[in-house]
Write a protein that holds these residues in place. Sequence first.
Motif, PDB file in Angstrom:
ATOM      1  N   PHE A 293     -74.506 -16.004  28.611  1.00  0.00           N
ATOM      2  CA  PHE A 293     -73.749 -15.382  29.745  1.00  0.00           C
ATOM      3  C   PHE A 293     -72.805 -14.729  28.782  1.00  0.00           C
ATOM      4  N   ASN A 294     -73.081 -13.432  29.805  1.00  0.00           N
ATOM      5  CA  ASN A 294     -72.113 -12.258  29.438  1.00  0.00           C
ATOM      6  C   ASN A 294     -71.550 -11.388  30.639  1.00  0.00           C
ATOM      7  N   ALA A 295     -70.795 -11.028  30.786  1.00  0.00           N
ATOM      8  CA  ALA A 295     -68.933 -11.239  31.696  1.00  0.00           C
ATOM      9  C   ALA A 295     -69.364  -9.604  31.695  1.00  0.00           C
ATOM     10  N   ARG A 296     -70.717  -8.927  31.736  1.00  0.00           N
ATOM     11  CA  ARG A 296     -70.517  -7.638  31.817  1.00  0.00           C
ATOM     12  C   ARG A 296     -71.698  -6.708  32.199  1.00  0.00           C
ATOM     13  N   PHE A 297     -72.285  -5.551  32.209  1.00  0.00           N
ATOM     14  CA  PHE A 297     -73.419  -5.025  32.412  1.00  0.00           C
ATOM     15  C   PHE A 297     -73.976  -5.440  30.184  1.00  0.00           C
ATOM     16  N   GLY A 298     -74.762  -5.200  30.320  1.00  0.00           N
ATOM     17  CA  GLY A 298     -75.712  -5.730  28.623  1.00  0.00           C
ATOM     18  C   GLY A 298     -75.700  -4.279  28.502  1.00  0.00           C
ATOM     19  N   ASP A 299     -75.859  -3.646  27.146  1.00  0.00           N
ATOM     20  CA  ASP A 299     -76.441  -2.310  26.465  1.00  0.00           C
ATOM     21  C   ASP A 299     -77.112  -2.936  25.560  1.00  0.00           C
ATOM     22  N   PRO A 300     -78.371  -1.789  26.213  1.00  0.00           N
ATOM     23  CA  PRO A 300     -79.054  -1.613  26.601  1.00  0.00           C
ATOM     24  C   PRO A 300     -79.745  -1.710  27.807  1.00  0.00           C
ATOM     25  N   GLU A 301     -79.557  -2.879  28.550  1.00  0.00           N
ATOM     26  CA  GLU A 301     -80.131  -2.848  29.773  1.00  0.00           C
ATOM     27  C   GLU A 301     -79.883  -2.297  30.780  1.00  0.00           C
ATOM     28  N   THR A 302     -78.390  -1.901  30.473  1.00  0.00           N
ATOM     29  CA  THR A 302     -77.317  -0.413  31.889  1.00  0.00           C
ATOM     30  C   THR A 302     -78.876   0.696  31.820  1.00  0.00           C
ATOM     31  N   GLU A 303     -79.190   1.516  30.383  1.00  0.00           N
ATOM     32  CA  GLU A 303     -79.688   2.161  30.468  1.00  0.00           C
ATOM     33  C   GLU A 303     -80.744   2.430  31.091  1.00  0.00           C
ATOM     34  N   ALA A 304     -81.409   1.193  30.575  1.00  0.00           N
ATOM     35  CA  ALA A 304     -82.631   1.439  31.907  1.00  0.00           C
ATOM     36  C   ALA A 304     -83.184   0.495  33.792  1.00  0.00           C
ATOM     37  N   VAL A 305     -81.597   0.076  33.340  1.00  0.00           N
ATOM     38  CA  VAL A 305     -81.663  -0.544  34.787  1.00  0.00           C
ATOM     39  C   VAL A 305     -81.004   0.307  35.916  1.00  0.00           C
ATOM     40  N   LEU A 306     -80.147   0.731  35.743  1.00  0.00           N
ATOM     41  CA  LEU A 306     -78.959   1.851  36.376  1.00  0.00           C
ATOM     42  C   LEU A 306     -80.053   3.142  37.114  1.00  0.00           C
ATOM     43  N   PRO A 307     -80.988   3.750  36.344  1.00  0.00           N
ATOM     44  CA  PRO A 307     -81.996   4.627  36.911  1.00  0.00           C
ATOM     45  C   PRO A 307     -82.485   4.082  37.698  1.00  0.00           C
ATOM     46  N   ARG A 308     -82.766   2.935  38.288  1.00  0.00           N
ATOM     47  CA  ARG A 308     -83.640   2.604  39.177  1.00  0.00           C
ATOM     48  C   ARG A 308     -83.275   2.003  40.286  1.00  0.00           C
ATOM     49  N   LEU A 309     -81.623   2.205  39.875  1.00  0.00           N
ATOM     50  CA  LEU A 309     -80.700   2.317  42.065  1.00  0.00           C
ATOM     51  C   LEU A 309     -80.474   3.373  42.431  1.00  0.00           C
ATOM     52  N   GLY A 310     -81.008   3.160  43.501  1.00  0.00           N
ATOM     53  CA  GLY A 310     -80.844   4.151  44.913  1.00  0.00           C
ATOM     54  C   GLY A 310     -79.167   3.415  45.141  1.00  0.00           C
ATOM     55  N   GLY A 311     -79.494   4.263  45.958  1.00  0.00           N
ATOM     56  CA  GLY A 311     -77.778   4.526  47.577  1.00  0.00           C
ATOM     57  C   GLY A 311     -76.721   4.336  46.625  1.00  0.00           C
ATOM     58  N   SER A 312     -75.701   4.340  47.264  1.00  0.00           N
ATOM     59  CA  SER A 312     -74.246   4.342  46.969  1.00  0.00           C
ATOM     60  C   SER A 312     -74.650   3.283  45.988  1.00  0.00           C
ATOM     61  N   PHE A 313     -74.586   3.826  43.941  1.00  0.00           N
ATOM     62  CA  PHE A 313     -73.401   2.727  43.456  1.00  0.00           C
ATOM     63  C   PHE A 313     -72.374   2.259  43.413  1.00  0.00           C
ATOM     64  N   ALA A 314     -71.745   3.867  43.704  1.00  0.00           N
ATOM     65  CA  ALA A 314     -70.463   3.738  43.828  1.00  0.00           C
ATOM     66  C   ALA A 314     -69.653   2.111  44.984  1.00  0.00           C
ATOM     67  N   THR A 315     -70.482   2.384  46.044  1.00  0.00           N
ATOM     68  CA  THR A 315     -70.006   1.437  47.013  1.00  0.00           C
ATOM     69  C   THR A 315     -70.170   0.204  47.077  1.00  0.00           C
ATOM     70  N   ALA A 316     -71.494  -0.344  45.875  1.00  0.00           N
ATOM     71  CA  ALA A 316     -71.653  -1.677  45.861  1.00  0.00           C
ATOM     72  C   ALA A 316     -70.943  -1.901  45.024  1.00  0.00           C
ATOM     73  N   LEU A 317     -69.733  -0.989  43.307  1.00  0.00           N
ATOM     74  CA  LEU A 317     -69.240  -1.853  42.688  1.00  0.00           C
ATOM     75  C   LEU A 317     -68.192  -2.255  43.535  1.00  0.00           C
ATOM     76  N   LEU A 318     -67.315  -1.065  44.496  1.00  0.00           N
ATOM     77  CA  LEU A 318     -66.354  -1.540  45.376  1.00  0.00           C
ATOM     78  C   LEU A 318     -66.453  -2.817  45.736  1.00  0.00           C
ATOM     79  N   HIS A 319     -67.563  -2.208  46.675  1.00  0.00           N
ATOM     80  CA  HIS A 319     -68.038  -3.991  48.100  1.00  0.00           C
ATOM     81  C   HIS A 319     -67.572  -5.064  46.778  1.00  0.00           C
TER      82      HIS A 319
END
Length: 432
Positions: A293-319
């Motif tokens: 388990f890791n306690a954070r976003f993966g690197d480089p997974e994040t660079e492939a996963v986040l571009p696939r997310l729609g909607g408001s990313f800030a809202t998801a993180l804040l929620h």
Amino acid sequence: MKILVVGSGGREHAIAWRLAQDEERHEIFCAPGNAGTAAVATSIAVGAEDVAGVAKWARENGPDLVVVGPEAPLVKGLADELLSIGVPVFGPVAAGARMEGSKRFAKEVMDAAGVPTGRAETFTDAASAKAALARYGLPVVIKADGLAAGKGVVVAETREQAESAIDDMLVGNKFGAAGAEVLVEEFLDGEECSILAMTDGESVVLLPSSQDHKRVFDGDKGPNTGGMGAYSPAPVVTDAMLPEIKEKIVMPVVRELKRRGTTYRGILYAGLMITPEGGRVALSGSRINVVEFNARFGDPETEAVLPRLGGSFATALLHAATGCLRDEDIVVRPECAATVIVASAGYPGSYEKGKEITGLADAEAAGATVFHCGTKSDGGRTLTSGGRVLSVTGMGATLREAVDRAYAGVAKVSFDGMFYRRDIAHRAFERG
Ligand code: AMP
Ligand code: GLY
């Protein structure tokens, strides 16, 4: 929203970049950031591990949210510090970050929660560790308990390799305190994948699956690295597996941590081994087992996963940070994504810094998105400042298109000694 992203790598560039894609406009800061994050965020001169410095900045500037990229500040208690001054933070408190910071602790939590993983025992003296080897067969895995920058794991094919790994850690002190306890662990057979699960401590939403490429050379040869490329989705993870991963792996861990008094908010990254039909089934009896388990976003997974997310990313993180995460906060776009790491000659061993990088704008013009991992600005020039230098991402209707677009971008960039893997996503293509 006013948002501070803590860190200076490709992951943090992708986080800041994705926040900048939101329809609402945010004021984004990066501590300390790099030459790439500077295009979407204001860099502040505070190191990612400077807990007191980040807290001071937060007190003075009152951000709506702090997003912590790397594990080290989380393990050091950055989230605890920020929460104590009333600042919402995406990233777990230190007691939660132990899921990454201590492999022994992670095993204890998994055992208590009934989560399938390789069987393991922990030792502080070499003789007992070596005596345990007979119970595990070969290959066998030897791991340092603590954080060792991804280098504290040896998959030993022979008893001699296992014994020398034990001696390196327990007698030779190769990883210092991080290796003062070692785990002897059952080898898990199969194909790895990464599941980034977002949680507010109760609800869990899985982000799209991905797969990293840990070895430095094509064909998964050579030493382990921080990751040489990634793609999403990873077809080794079928849709049918997702409810099992959520309900039998991620949720039980989040609940067990809660039972122990820790509300885990942020990303719980499950590195999973998927054992194929005909593969050796683990002692757990499950075909899906947790490697780590890791306690954070993966690197480089994040660079492939986040571009696939729609909607408001800030809202998801804040929620997630404030305990009201909902399934609807994560919107997944149908496109595939692939990212290729461009590295400095010598990485993951020693390498030179300060090489001028050219062609960055041409790579973007070729349809790729360039995330900076280890770069710095020098007047008008961009220089290398790390082993992993760039993470070049392509998107496409198919994985093939995404990979081709990423490599079209890579072909445009240049610096002295650059190299990269040419086979990113090969496992997906081999499946046909
Ligand atoms: P970790 O730092 O725990 O992710 O381990 C690094 C790499 O070692 C993993 O990505 C796997 O490729 C490999 N590994 C770790 N544990 C095991 C295991 N129990 N069985 C097989 N491979 C493993
Ligand atoms: N890509 C592996 C990691 O972030 O740990």
